[in-house]
Scaffold this motif. Structure first.
Motif, PDB file in Angstrom:
ATOM      1  N   GLN A  96       0.830  -1.210   0.000  1.00  0.00           N
ATOM      2  CA  GLN A  96       0.000   0.000   0.000  1.00  0.00           C
ATOM      3  C   GLN A  96       0.864   1.260   0.000  1.00  0.00           C
ATOM      4  O   GLN A  96       0.518   2.252  -0.658  1.00  0.00           O
ATOM      5  N   LYS A  97       1.982   1.229   0.707  1.00  0.00           N
ATOM      6  CA  LYS A  97       2.902   2.373   0.701  1.00  0.00           C
ATOM      7  C   LYS A  97       3.478   2.588  -0.695  1.00  0.00           C
ATOM      8  O   LYS A  97       3.583   3.722  -1.171  1.00  0.00           O
ATOM      9  N   TYR A  98       3.852   1.494  -1.344  1.00  0.00           N
ATOM     10  CA  TYR A  98       4.362   1.601  -2.712  1.00  0.00           C
ATOM     11  C   TYR A  98       3.296   2.178  -3.644  1.00  0.00           C
ATOM     12  O   TYR A  98       3.595   3.028  -4.491  1.00  0.00           O
ATOM     13  N   LYS A  99       2.070   1.727  -3.498  1.00  0.00           N
ATOM     14  CA  LYS A  99       0.985   2.228  -4.361  1.00  0.00           C
ATOM     15  C   LYS A  99       0.747   3.720  -4.110  1.00  0.00           C
ATOM     16  O   LYS A  99       0.491   4.480  -5.046  1.00  0.00           O
ATOM     17  N   PHE A 100       0.832   4.143  -2.849  1.00  0.00           N
ATOM     18  CA  PHE A 100       0.671   5.561  -2.519  1.00  0.00           C
ATOM     19  C   PHE A 100       1.791   6.384  -3.149  1.00  0.00           C
ATOM     20  O   PHE A 100       1.549   7.458  -3.717  1.00  0.00           O
ATOM     21  N   MET A 101       3.038   5.875  -3.062  1.00  0.00           N
ATOM     22  CA  MET A 101       4.169   6.567  -3.688  1.00  0.00           C
ATOM     23  C   MET A 101       3.984   6.637  -5.201  1.00  0.00           C
ATOM     24  O   MET A 101       4.286   7.663  -5.823  1.00  0.00           O
TER      25      MET A 101
END
Length: 195
Positions: A54-59
């Motif tokens: 999810q952090k990667y998708k947000f980035m």
């Protein structure tokens, strides 16, 4: 994170930092990874991997929006116009140049520009400066080169980030599949012990 690493011993020449994006590690041996302390429960590992995903998708969303803003800021044909002005002035053309310019979105106005040695550039934030034609052309070229370099760097960061997303997804699937097989073996052993 369970599936991220920081190779601080790696040579700095070959290791490129991508905006501080942590690198996801592909798990070669899920069995030995799950035996490490803190990784006993597959659900907890999958939850951590999902949070990292999810952090990667947000980035990725933020970088994609930044890329769109940068593309919208890049001039499309302004440098062509400024490279055209010196040729008309050098020829000593007394006739004005006919052109169209944008007043607002989808609103254009026709203009007659007399031969000139100066142009005004809108720099934004209610700032407009007058430049010599050569200075304006050099400034626009410099800004275009900087924007192109930034766009290239941003594309590299997005590619790296997409690889990290894919690696994390594959790792989640491998841990999940390992857990399914482990449960299946346990159920087969329980049923074999009951018989």
């Amino acid at each position: 994170m369970a599936a991220t690493t920081d190779d601080s011993n790696a040579p700095q020449a070959t290791k490129k930092k991508f905006l501080g994006i942590p690198e996801a590690v592909f798990l070669e041996d899920v069995e030995s990874f799950m035996k490490q302390p803190g990784n006993e429960k597959a659900e907890a590992v999958i939850t951590r991997l999902h949070e990292q995903h999810q952090k990667y998708k947000f980035m990725e969303l933020n970088l994609t929006q930044k890329k769109l803003r940068l593309k919208n800021q890049m001039p499309t044909n302004h440098t062509d116009r400024y490279s055209y002005l010196p040729t008309t002035h050098a020829e000593g053309s007394p006739e004005p140049m006919e052109t169209h310019f944008m007043l607002a979105d989808s609103v254009f106005c026709k203009a007659s520009v007399p031969p000139t040695e100066k142009v005004c550039l809108w720099l934004g934030a209610n700032v407009m400066l007058e430049y010599d034609i050569d200075e304006a052309h050099a400034l626009l070229e410099k800004n275009l080169q900087t924007a192109s370099r930034n766009l290239e760097t941003l594309n590299g960061d997005l590619d790296f980030l997409q690889n990290q997303i894919t690696t994390t997804e594959v790792t989640m699937a491998r841990v999940y599949n390992w857990d399914v097989m482990r449960r299946s073996r346990e159920n087969m052993l329980k049923s074999a012990n009951k018989s």
